[in-house]
Scaffold this motif. Structure first.
Motif, PDB file in Angstrom:
ATOM      1  N   THR A 171       0.818  -1.222   0.000  1.00  0.00           N
ATOM      2  CA  THR A 171       0.000   0.000   0.000  1.00  0.00           C
ATOM      3  C   THR A 171       0.850   1.269   0.000  1.00  0.00           C
ATOM      4  O   THR A 171       0.300   2.371  -0.074  1.00  0.00           O
ATOM      5  CB  THR A 171      -0.924   0.024   1.238  1.00  0.00           C
ATOM      6  OG1 THR A 171      -0.124  -0.021   2.425  1.00  0.00           O
ATOM      7  CG2 THR A 171      -1.867  -1.174   1.229  1.00  0.00           C
ATOM      8  N   GLU A 172       2.179   1.121   0.076  1.00  0.00           N
ATOM      9  CA  GLU A 172       3.060   2.293   0.071  1.00  0.00           C
ATOM     10  C   GLU A 172       3.245   2.794  -1.361  1.00  0.00           C
ATOM     11  O   GLU A 172       3.496   2.001  -2.283  1.00  0.00           O
ATOM     12  CB  GLU A 172       4.413   1.940   0.686  1.00  0.00           C
ATOM     13  CG  GLU A 172       4.319   1.531   2.157  1.00  0.00           C
ATOM     14  CD  GLU A 172       5.669   1.138   2.732  1.00  0.00           C
ATOM     15  OE1 GLU A 172       6.669   1.199   1.967  1.00  0.00           O
ATOM     16  OE2 GLU A 172       5.723   0.771   3.918  1.00  0.00           O
ATOM     17  N   PRO A 173       3.143   4.108  -1.592  1.00  0.00           N
ATOM     18  CA  PRO A 173       3.234   4.668  -2.952  1.00  0.00           C
ATOM     19  C   PRO A 173       4.587   4.385  -3.623  1.00  0.00           C
ATOM     20  O   PRO A 173       5.638   4.470  -2.986  1.00  0.00           O
ATOM     21  CB  PRO A 173       3.040   6.168  -2.729  1.00  0.00           C
ATOM     22  CG  PRO A 173       2.331   6.275  -1.416  1.00  0.00           C
ATOM     23  CD  PRO A 173       2.840   5.136  -0.588  1.00  0.00           C
TER      24      PRO A 173
ATOM     25  N   THR B 151       3.997   8.972  -8.214  1.00  0.00           N
ATOM     26  CA  THR B 151       2.818   9.844  -8.205  1.00  0.00           C
ATOM     27  C   THR B 151       2.481  10.271  -9.625  1.00  0.00           C
ATOM     28  O   THR B 151       3.366  10.643 -10.399  1.00  0.00           O
ATOM     29  CB  THR B 151       3.064  11.094  -7.339  1.00  0.00           C
ATOM     30  OG1 THR B 151       3.382  10.678  -6.007  1.00  0.00           O
ATOM     31  CG2 THR B 151       1.820  11.982  -7.304  1.00  0.00           C
TER      32      THR B 151
ATOM     33  N   HIS C 282      -2.104  11.435  -7.660  1.00  0.00           N
ATOM     34  CA  HIS C 282      -2.354  10.261  -6.827  1.00  0.00           C
ATOM     35  C   HIS C 282      -1.093   9.411  -6.730  1.00  0.00           C
ATOM     36  O   HIS C 282      -0.417   9.164  -7.725  1.00  0.00           O
ATOM     37  CB  HIS C 282      -3.492   9.424  -7.433  1.00  0.00           C
ATOM     38  CG  HIS C 282      -3.704   8.112  -6.727  1.00  0.00           C
ATOM     39  ND1 HIS C 282      -4.093   8.014  -5.412  1.00  0.00           N
ATOM     40  CD2 HIS C 282      -3.575   6.821  -7.178  1.00  0.00           C
ATOM     41  CE1 HIS C 282      -4.200   6.742  -5.072  1.00  0.00           C
ATOM     42  NE2 HIS C 282      -3.898   6.007  -6.132  1.00  0.00           N
ATOM     43  N   GLY C 283      -0.764   8.976  -5.512  1.00  0.00           N
ATOM     44  CA  GLY C 283       0.385   8.105  -5.314  1.00  0.00           C
ATOM     45  C   GLY C 283       0.005   6.658  -5.563  1.00  0.00           C
ATOM     46  O   GLY C 283      -0.803   6.085  -4.822  1.00  0.00           O
ATOM     47  N   PHE C 284       0.549   6.069  -6.610  1.00  0.00           N
ATOM     48  CA  PHE C 284       0.204   4.698  -6.987  1.00  0.00           C
ATOM     49  C   PHE C 284       1.091   3.703  -6.240  1.00  0.00           C
ATOM     50  O   PHE C 284       2.316   3.832  -6.245  1.00  0.00           O
ATOM     51  CB  PHE C 284       0.355   4.500  -8.496  1.00  0.00           C
ATOM     52  CG  PHE C 284      -0.718   5.179  -9.308  1.00  0.00           C
ATOM     53  CD1 PHE C 284      -1.874   4.508  -9.653  1.00  0.00           C
ATOM     54  CD2 PHE C 284      -0.567   6.501  -9.706  1.00  0.00           C
ATOM     55  CE1 PHE C 284      -2.861   5.133 -10.392  1.00  0.00           C
ATOM     56  CE2 PHE C 284      -1.548   7.133 -10.454  1.00  0.00           C
ATOM     57  CZ  PHE C 284      -2.704   6.443 -10.795  1.00  0.00           C
ATOM     58  N   SER C 285       0.448   2.709  -5.627  1.00  0.00           N
ATOM     59  CA  SER C 285       1.161   1.637  -4.939  1.00  0.00           C
ATOM     60  C   SER C 285       1.033   0.349  -5.751  1.00  0.00           C
ATOM     61  O   SER C 285       0.318   0.303  -6.752  1.00  0.00           O
ATOM     62  CB  SER C 285       0.568   1.429  -3.539  1.00  0.00           C
ATOM     63  OG  SER C 285      -0.791   1.002  -3.650  1.00  0.00           O
TER      64      SER C 285
ATOM     65  N   ASP D 288      -2.544  -0.628  -5.906  1.00  0.00           N
ATOM     66  CA  ASP D 288      -3.298   0.119  -6.914  1.00  0.00           C
ATOM     67  C   ASP D 288      -3.078  -0.467  -8.308  1.00  0.00           C
ATOM     68  O   ASP D 288      -4.024  -0.642  -9.083  1.00  0.00           O
ATOM     69  CB  ASP D 288      -2.887   1.590  -6.899  1.00  0.00           C
ATOM     70  CG  ASP D 288      -3.266   2.291  -5.601  1.00  0.00           C
ATOM     71  OD1 ASP D 288      -4.277   1.894  -5.007  1.00  0.00           O
ATOM     72  OD2 ASP D 288      -2.550   3.218  -5.197  1.00  0.00           O
TER      73      ASP D 288
ATOM     74  N   GLY E 241      -7.484   5.749  -7.082  1.00  0.00           N
ATOM     75  CA  GLY E 241      -7.580   6.597  -5.901  1.00  0.00           C
ATOM     76  C   GLY E 241      -8.984   7.092  -5.587  1.00  0.00           C
ATOM     77  O   GLY E 241      -9.158   7.893  -4.663  1.00  0.00           O
TER      78      GLY E 241
END
Length: 249
Positions: free
Chosen positions: A76-78, A81, A85-88, A91, A212
């Protein structure tokens, strides 16, 4: 062992277990619908085995992911970006799974609406290739739904034994319900279109989550339940008209 005994005596742990089991069963509906539709396209003698293998793989995958909870949490950590939105990794997995579901549901809807275009391809496809392809697609979606399921479980309780019991209970329910659901879908052609529409909606929801945009699962499942209820009423109405016609003759 001491931790398990402590959890058994803790009422809060029982509440967490029941809540998590219900949540896992609900989340498993998406996976079960996909498995049912996909295996119904196989020859009858291969369907039940494919369902058992697909659901068994889901159990193995989820238990394996539970064994790497610390790594799962890091998903879940990005990573980067884009578009604000920070994509993990989570995601990206949800987006990939959503795109696959949208593509698969759209393809199946086209096949259902105009089966003539695909008749020659279906005849030319061997049972072995179809079986292997079905298992591969089930495995891919198992991964997507398993990651989502385990991250949900981690967010609801910190106790690994509770997560393991909930996952096993949910997969057991899937295993019991797989054949009746698949047979029901096969006997009712209009249910197939409704189930494909559900998959299309679920795929779109996964993409939105990955981008997101939070989509409350309650709204999604409420819409699915309402649509299913309308279809059940339609089935009762069709059966009533059929009995009336038969009585007139």
């Amino acid at each position: 062992m001491q931790e398990i005994m402590t959890l058994i005596q803790d009422p809060a742990a029982w509440v967490a277990l029941i809540t998590l089991v219900v949540m896992e069963v609900v989340l498993g509906i998406d996976n079960l619908i996909f498995i049912s539709i996909l295996t119904n396209k196989l020859p009858p003698e291969h369907r039940e085995r494919a369902r058992k293998i697909g659901i068994g793989l889901a159990l193995v995958m989820r238990l394996a992911l539970l064994g790497t909870v610390a790594w799962i949490v890091q998903l879940t950590e990005p990573l980067f970006t884009a578009f604000g939105h920070g994509f993990s990794w989570k995601d990206l997995i949800l987006i990939a799974g959503g795109l696959f579901l949208v593509w698969k549901a759209t393809k199946e809807i086209h096949h259902t609406v105009d089966p003539v275009d695909h008749q020659e391809d279906f005849i030319a496809t061997s049972a072995t290739t179809g079986f292997a392809s079905a298992i591969g697609q089930i495995l891919l979606l198992d991964l997507v739904f398993s990651v989502d399921s385990i991250i949900t479980a981690v967010g609801m309780t910190p106790h690994l034994p509770i997560m393991v019991i909930a996952v096993i209970a949910a997969v057991t329910v899937m295993l019991v319900a797989a054949n009746p659901l698949a047979n029901f879908i096969e006997r009712n052609p209009t249910i197939v279109m409704l189930a494909l529409a559900f998959l299309l909606m679920i795929g779109t929801t996964l993409i939105a989550e990955g981008m997101g945009f939070h989509v409350p699962k309650g709204y999604v499942y409420a819409a699915m339940a309402f649509s299913a209820l309308v279809e059940v009423l339609n089935m009762f109405a069709r059966n009533a008209r059929k009995r009336k016609r038969e009585g007139a003759h």
